[in-house]
Design an enzyme around this catalytic site. Structure first.
Site, PDB file in Angstrom:
ATOM      1  N   GLU A 760     -59.650 -40.932 -84.477  1.00  0.00           N
ATOM      2  CA  GLU A 760     -58.526 -41.468 -85.243  1.00  0.00           C
ATOM      3  C   GLU A 760     -58.842 -41.502 -86.735  1.00  0.00           C
ATOM      4  O   GLU A 760     -58.071 -41.011 -87.548  1.00  0.00           O
ATOM      5  CB  GLU A 760     -58.153 -42.867 -84.744  1.00  0.00           C
ATOM      6  CG  GLU A 760     -56.957 -43.462 -85.470  1.00  0.00           C
ATOM      7  CD  GLU A 760     -56.543 -44.814 -84.929  1.00  0.00           C
ATOM      8  OE1 GLU A 760     -55.733 -45.485 -85.586  1.00  0.00           O
ATOM      9  OE2 GLU A 760     -57.029 -45.220 -83.845  1.00  0.00           O
ATOM     10  N   ARG A 838     -56.845 -57.781 -83.141  1.00  0.00           N
ATOM     11  CA  ARG A 838     -56.336 -57.602 -81.776  1.00  0.00           C
ATOM     12  C   ARG A 838     -57.197 -58.364 -80.773  1.00  0.00           C
ATOM     13  O   ARG A 838     -56.678 -58.930 -79.808  1.00  0.00           O
ATOM     14  CB  ARG A 838     -56.272 -56.120 -81.392  1.00  0.00           C
ATOM     15  CG  ARG A 838     -55.640 -55.897 -80.008  1.00  0.00           C
ATOM     16  CD  ARG A 838     -55.441 -54.436 -79.690  1.00  0.00           C
ATOM     17  NE  ARG A 838     -54.224 -53.876 -80.225  1.00  0.00           N
ATOM     18  CZ  ARG A 838     -53.054 -53.846 -79.581  1.00  0.00           C
ATOM     19  NH1 ARG A 838     -52.949 -54.417 -78.384  1.00  0.00           N
ATOM     20  NH2 ARG A 838     -52.010 -53.285 -80.107  1.00  0.00           N
ATOM     21  N   GLU A1226     -54.097 -47.707 -72.708  1.00  0.00           N
ATOM     22  CA  GLU A1226     -55.156 -48.694 -72.876  1.00  0.00           C
ATOM     23  C   GLU A1226     -55.133 -49.847 -71.872  1.00  0.00           C
ATOM     24  O   GLU A1226     -56.204 -50.354 -71.505  1.00  0.00           O
ATOM     25  CB  GLU A1226     -55.085 -49.266 -74.301  1.00  0.00           C
ATOM     26  CG  GLU A1226     -55.431 -48.255 -75.365  1.00  0.00           C
ATOM     27  CD  GLU A1226     -55.112 -48.759 -76.767  1.00  0.00           C
ATOM     28  OE1 GLU A1226     -56.055 -48.978 -77.536  1.00  0.00           O
ATOM     29  OE2 GLU A1226     -53.914 -48.941 -77.071  1.00  0.00           O
TER      30      GLU A1226
END
Length: 1290
Positions: A760, A838, A1226
């Site tokens: 990413e 997160r 995920e």
């Protein structure tokens, strides 16, 4: 004979005169796929596809070399040397199951029909059309699922391929007619390759080249030359020397030529064991078992026994057995003189043996065993198969009768992995001889063993306490095994309790089975249908192209990076003269040469492309070298000499916390209720505090990072093809460092061979490095990282540290949580703050907690920057939670499932960041799973097993999850797409998402097909390109199908609206006719679609908001069995249930669940990163020890749960995503922690055997070391206490 081998280890010269078949030769999309390829494609056994050719060739070789259909066991064994990071292996095993030996009568037995009259396939256990047609028993139905009719396993022939199938490649007749000749060939850097055909030729060559290496399979020399950069001037290939390939038997034993390959030896040993008296072949059976776990089939097909012996590895699996079995090595010199040397005398020191430079190993003599002689092998590795040993052993004992007693007349106890050479325990041998076999003798011998085997603290390899315990555990197992075998044969007091037999009973691994239970809810022509991956047929035939397959222009150069060798230092000087004088050198560039800006970073520019003054980690890029070949570029980079002034380094999170080393502005806090007031009041019956360490994980995508960059118009434009999840980031980085506008930089990505978050952001600096060289030299440059470099410099999943304080009632209701949470960001921020955030969002998992305070910070350490990985911090946050939930259960003596249920959130619950729970389906999932896994009876059966077995224990766990879907950074929740309809009725879709095996292109194509009401085959997606869809968000956060699917739907609907007036004029016979009519009316048949995720946003100033569009819920049940003496474990069952709404493609979604679960199993129980840090002082500071498949072990096919069941929740549409679906990538990952907690459940039972009932920590990964050392017994107490905690790099 067809054999699968590793192409990366097989020198080209070694296959001269052989017929080489690659995946492209087996079948292709134009002339037709081979049944093996077709079965794998149709079984959803290929996701990213990068590993697929290896699986095809392994099973192809097995089928071509088998004179009858192989068994399921043989099929799975042939695949054990192959690795896959995407699928979870189950569909691969299912695909090849149809080629296994079966009873044909099963296919015509009407009793196998299901309730609906469907035929049940005996290979897959599922409804299938492979049975015979009613009324026509001579004709088989042809179906996509079982279309293997061309496979005819009746016979095979090396010269007539039609006997096998009508498409097989035959062995070229011209090769049959050729005679082998002596070869003398040259290679790079003055290397000479010799292929002698006579033994005397070998001896003469060895006399002329004393330092020459003898090669058969190249499995060791190849590693030395490729990875350890050892240089040899002469290689002598001895595979064709008759004397060295002989296998002969006589009355005394077996003589085995040094060039005999392990696979051939194994077959002979199996044959001999079945023909000679049982007692004579005890050594043979031990060797068979050890070779089975020695390596994968591909290595055994190439490696020779002589190579393994003469390598003299201290962890060789076979050398301890040769020594224990009393083998003799026959050694021949240049004059033909043969001498023998006992195996136990052969190994002189680390990698040193008793052979002169003019001598070679001729053969090994293995004596038959005598009556009452017993030989046994032992091995413990990180991963069960295809792995190097942590400790191994060979043990032998011989009894003789003296008067009325049976005493030990001889013994051999040999260990590998505890010394520089295989260690013969001579003191123990002398102690045993002359004594009677008894429990008292065993206890005394264990004490003598501790004197024989001395491992110092910080010994190379670490795990000192574990390795010491294994030496004793192995001897105890040997004692029990001998007792069991002499029971009834002698008068020795051999009786052992039945509960102790589990220590010596081998685990019988059955074939992987599973079920996939889901509803199909179709929408239009394609959405909801379980279609195969659009690229699957290209992938199984090897025709799918990846970045490194891109053809390069003739003037292309290859790049290699100049990397730091210090974790923290000032650069004093750089001497590049050695690089400039290297062969093929074309250029070298440092920070001073960058035409644009050297400061880069995905969020803040806190790192340099090329280090200018300071280096802050090992592996930091200092410059880039380009040369005419990849090898020359690497060689030149190694010859750059850098002088450093070393500075203090922070090498762990605990050091960072102690030194207050944090990334700036990363302190975050979430609050709900009043935690302090709750703790101070009398509401909490109990308050406990603790600490959870969460290990990191390497992405281990099968395709390493790769970029090809070239200039256009003399550098006015720059184009690139990259393996990345974020082409826009590559475009942006290259634009930035070159000083070009983004409009002049184009990045394209066809597909990538796995990413999982690792591509990413951490792939962009690599493309920028290659772009510097390409731009300044105005030549194409390709940069492809080797596996070890990729692992060392591109970052991993963040390790975490959680410090919790929890208040709860006596019935288990949690009232307050105070959590400090830290992650290891490394030397730059990258995405670490978003990952921390997160983790904080997910630190409640699925539990209602009235009072919450979570403080988080990102630690700055001198390691390469860690980055995104599937779950993006969520799994780490939830794992910390489940640890204290399990501790509450132990404290209250309740089951963890009861504590979880008491604290479940519910519809309408308000989370600790202000979001309200809507459409809560976890209660349904939980109850359905409890029923399907029969939790009550599963617990009873586990308890019964544990009460009957002292040394093996089983455990179970049921774990829930709730995963938020959206990027938590609001602006990233946008997506664009371009849809173009052509006059022949076909559709070209381009969107900003990247296909990395997750089936994104397939799902998006299904959405387009359904929108236009056309077949899926009419839609094509070619590539992702920044000049087609600008400013694309990275393919991450599980949200790509939601966002890009919606963007494509928007574009399709725009075109449909334009086409509607034309369509309303009359009925068109086809979409192609309608499209052509619209074209004739000058209707625009191209549209740009766009989507933004609505109703989301979060304010960190207030700590309140709606960061997620919705949640994906799931739960998993796992059952494991552990060996408490070695730490080995097996996952016997895993049941997973997930709420995916109305799935866009249930087959792809099931594949994502299975792949995520197995990847999560690796994180939970197998994959351990070891850095040069305070916990591992035997590793150079800041270096990654586990930087390749040799030391870093991802799950293999033998780690898949034996029963692996996947269910999708039925009748639960999701109104907040396209076509009522839910994201899948995920959410399932964390559910594999059920395996970790099942292991812990089993350990609880083991600890109870010795009176340990207190809570204990079990860090992930729960490796054999952690499992073994958590099970205290009489063999560990000599080294550690019951609260010992093995070291972990965090």
């Amino acid at each position: 004979m067809h054999q699968a081998i590793n192409a990366c280890l097989a020198p080209l010269y070694s296959v001269e005169g052989m017929h080489v078949i690659t995946v492209e030769g087996v079948g292709n999309c134009r002339r037709g796929l081979h049944p093996v390829q077709e079965s794998l494609a149709c079984s959803h056994g290929s996701q990213c596809g990068f590993c697929t050719p290896g699986f095809i060739m392994s099973i192809y070789a097995l089928l071509r070399s088998s004179q009858e259909p192989p068994t399921l066991e043989q099929i799975e064994e042939s695949l054990a040397g192959n690795l896959c990071r995407c699928t979870g292996y189950r569909p691969i095993v299912d695909a090849f199951r149809v080629f296994a030996k079966t009873n044909d009568s099963l296919y015509v037995n009407g009793a196998l029909e299901g309730h609906s009259g469907q035929f049940i396939c005996p290979s897959t256990g599922k409804p299938c059309s492979c049975g015979l047609k009613p009324g026509n028993e001579d004709e088989k139905l042809k179906t996509d699922r079982c279309s293997v009719d061309d496979y005819s396993p009746v016979s095979y022939s090396d010269t007539d391929g039609t006997i096998f199938t009508n498409k097989e490649l035959i062995f070229p007749p011209e090769l049959l007619l050729r005679k082998l000749t002596y070869l003398c060939l040259t290679g790079l850097n003055g290397l000479n390759w010799y292929r002698p055909l006579k033994l005397q030729h070998v001896l003469d060559l060895k006399a002329r080249h004393p330092d020459a290496k003898l090669v058969v399979g190249n499995t060791e020399v190849g590693i030395e030359m490729r990875l350890k950069r050892m240089e040899y001037r002469a290689l002598i290939y001895i595979a064709h020397i008759p004397e060295l390939n002989q296998l002969s038997l006589n009355d005394e034993g077996m003589e085995i030529g040094a060039a005999v390959k392990l696979s051939e030896l194994m077959k002979v040993l199996q044959t001999v064991s079945g023909k000679r008296p049982l007692y004579e072949t005890s050594s043979c059976r031990a060797l068979i078992e050890q070779i089975k776990w020695f390596a994968g089939t591909q290595i055994r097909n190439a490696a020779s026994i002589g190579g393994n012996i003469c390598t003299a590895s201290p962890i060789s699996d076979l050398n301890p057995l040769w020594m224990a079995a009393g083998a003799k090595f026959c050694i021949i010199d240049g004059k033909g003189n043969i001498r023998t040397c006992l195996a136990e005398k052969f190994f002189l020191g680390y990698r040193k043996v008793d052979m002169a430079s003019s001598e070679i190993l001729h053969s090994v003599f293995l004596p038959w065993n005598k009556q009452y002689e017993f030989v046994k092998e032992f091995k413990q590795a990180h991963r069960r198969d295809d792995d190097i040993a942590i400790v191994n052993a060979g043990m032998r004992v011989l009894f003789e009768q003296r008067d009325t007693k049976w005493v030990i007349s001889d013994a051999s106890i040999v260990y590998g992995g505890v010394a520089p050479v295989p260690l013969f325990a001579y003191k123990t041998k002398l102690f045993l001889i002359g004594k009677t076999w008894s429990k008292e003798l065993m206890q005394d011998a264990l004490e003598v063993l501790q004197e024989d085997i001395v491992l110092k603290e910080n010994a190379p390899g670490g795990m000192v306490e574990f390795r010491k315990s294994l030496t004793l555990s192995f001897f105890f197992k040997f004692f029990l095994w001998v007792c069991h075998h002499i029971d009834g044969q002698t008068s020795c007091p051999s009786g052992i309790p039945s509960s102790h037999l589990s220590a010596i009973q081998p685990f019988h691994r059955t074939s992987v089975t599973g079920s996939q239970d889901f509803d199909i809810t179709k929408h239009g022509t394609a959405v909801g249908s379980p279609e195969v991956h659009l690229s699957s047929k290209l992938q199984v035939s090897g025709e799918a192209e990846y970045t490194d397959d891109t053809p390069v222009p003739p003037n292309s150069l290859y790049a290699a990076l100049v990397l730091s060798k210090k974790p923290h230092a000032r650069i004093l000087s750089i001497d590049d003269s050695g690089a400039k004088s290297s062969p093929g050198f074309a250029g070298i560039f440092f920070a001073k040469d960058i035409p644009g800006n050297n400061n880069i970073g995905p969020v803040i520019a806190d790192e340099e492309l090329f280090a200018s003054e300071f280096v802050t980690c090992v592996g930091q890029v200092i410059g880039v070298v380009v040369a005419d070949t990849h090898e020359n570029a690497k060689n030149a980079a190694r010859r750059v000499h850098i002088e450093y002034d070393e500075l203090p380094a922070i090498l762990s999170m605990k050091d960072a916390i102690h030194c207050n080393s944090f990334h700036p502005n990363t302190e975050k806090c979430l609050r709900k209720g009043d935690v302090d007031l709750c703790f101070q009041s009398d509401q909490c019956d109990k308050i406990m505090e603790g600490e959870v360490q969460v290990g990191g994980q390497e992405h281990f995508y099968l395709e390493p990072n790769s970029s090809l960059v070239w200039t256009v118009d003399n550098g006015n434009e720059v184009h690139m093809v990259s393996s990345t999840q974020a082409p826009q980031k590559h475009q942006k980085y290259v634009s930035h460092v070159l000083g070009l506008p983004m409009s002049k930089v184009v990045c394209k990505t066809k597909r990538i061979g796995g990413g999982f978050g690792g591509k990413e952001t951490r792939s962009a600096f690599l493309a920028a490095s290659a772009a510097i060289a390409s731009y300044l030299l105005n030549r194409p440059v390709k940069l492809t990282l080797d596996r070890d470099i990729d692992m060392m410099i591109t970052g991993q999943r963040h390790s975490f540290l959680g410090k919790y304080k929890v208040g709860f009632t006596n019935n288990g209701k949690v009232l307050a949580l105070d959590l400090e949470i830290y992650n290891n960001g490394g030397n730059s921020l990258d995405l670490s703050l978003a990952i921390l955030e997160r983790a904080m969002f997910h630190s409640d998992n699925v539990y209602e907690i009235p009072n919450v305070r979570i403080n988080g910070r990102v630690c700055y350490t001198n390691f390469p920057s860690n980055t995104a990985f599937r779950g993006f911090g969520g799994p780490q946050g939830m794992l910390i939670t489940e640890n204290w939930v399990q501790r509450i259960a132990m404290e209250l003596k309740k089951s963890p499932e009861e504590i979880r249920e008491i604290n479940f959130q519910r519809e309408g619950s308000v989370l600790h960041y202000g979001q309200k729970i809507e459409h809560f389906t976890l209660d349904r999932i939980w109850n359905e799973l409890k029923t399907s896994c029969d939790l009550y009876n599963a617990r009873k059966e586990v308890d019964q097993f544990n009460s009957n077995n002292r040394w093996k224990k089983r455990g179970i766990a049921l774990i829930p999850t709730k995963f938020g879907i959206s990027f938590t950074t609001k602006f990233m929740n946008q997506a664009g797409a371009l849809v173009q309809v052509y006059t022949d009725g076909t559709v070209l879709v381009t969107h900003g998402g990247v296909e990395m095996g997750q089936g994104l292109h397939t799902k998006v194509a299904q959405i387009a097909a359904s929108s236009f009401n056309i077949p899926l085959s009419s839609v094509f997606i070619s590539e992702t390109s920044t000049d087609k869809v600008p400013n694309a968000t990275p393919t991450a956060a599980s949200a790509s199908s939601d966002m890009y699917g919606a963007a494509v739907l928007d574009a399709c609907e725009q075109i449909n609206v334009r086409m509607k007036p034309i369509a309303s004029t009359r009925n068109y016979s086809s979409f192609a006719e309608l499209a052509n009519a619209c074209y004739m009316e000058r209707i625009d048949l191209s549209a740009h679609g766009f989507f933004i995720t609505p109703d989301i946003g979060f304010d960190w100033k207030t700590g309140q908001g709606i960061p997620f569009r919705y949640f994906t819920y799931g739960a998993a049940f796992a059952e494991v069995e552990i060996d408490t003496l070695t730490g080995d474990f097996h996952t016997t069952k895993a049941d997973v249930t997930l709420d995916l709404g109305f799935s866009l493609n249930p087959a792809i979604d099931v594949g994502q669940i299975e792949g995520a679960f197995i990847q999560g199993l690796g994180w939970a129980a197998l994959e351990e990163l070891k850095w040069g840090d305070p916990a591992h002082r035997w590793i150079p500071a800041g270096f990654l020890y586990t930087c390749g498949p040799g030391n870093y072990k991802i799950p293999s096919v033998n780690d898949v749960p034996l029963k692996f069941n996947i269910s999708l929740l039925k009748g639960a549409p999701n109104a907040k995503a396209i076509h009522s679906s839910k994201a899948v990538g995920e959410p399932p990952f964390f559910l594999a922690s059920a395996v970790l907690f099942a292991i812990k459940d089993a350990i609880v039972s083991a600890r109870a055997e010795v009176g340990c009932s207190d809570w204990f920590p079990l860090d992930n990964p729960a490796t054999p070391e952690r499992i073994r050392m958590a099970c205290p017994d009489e063999f560990t107490k000599a080294f550690v206490d019951s609260d010992f905690r093995p070291k972990l790099s965090i």
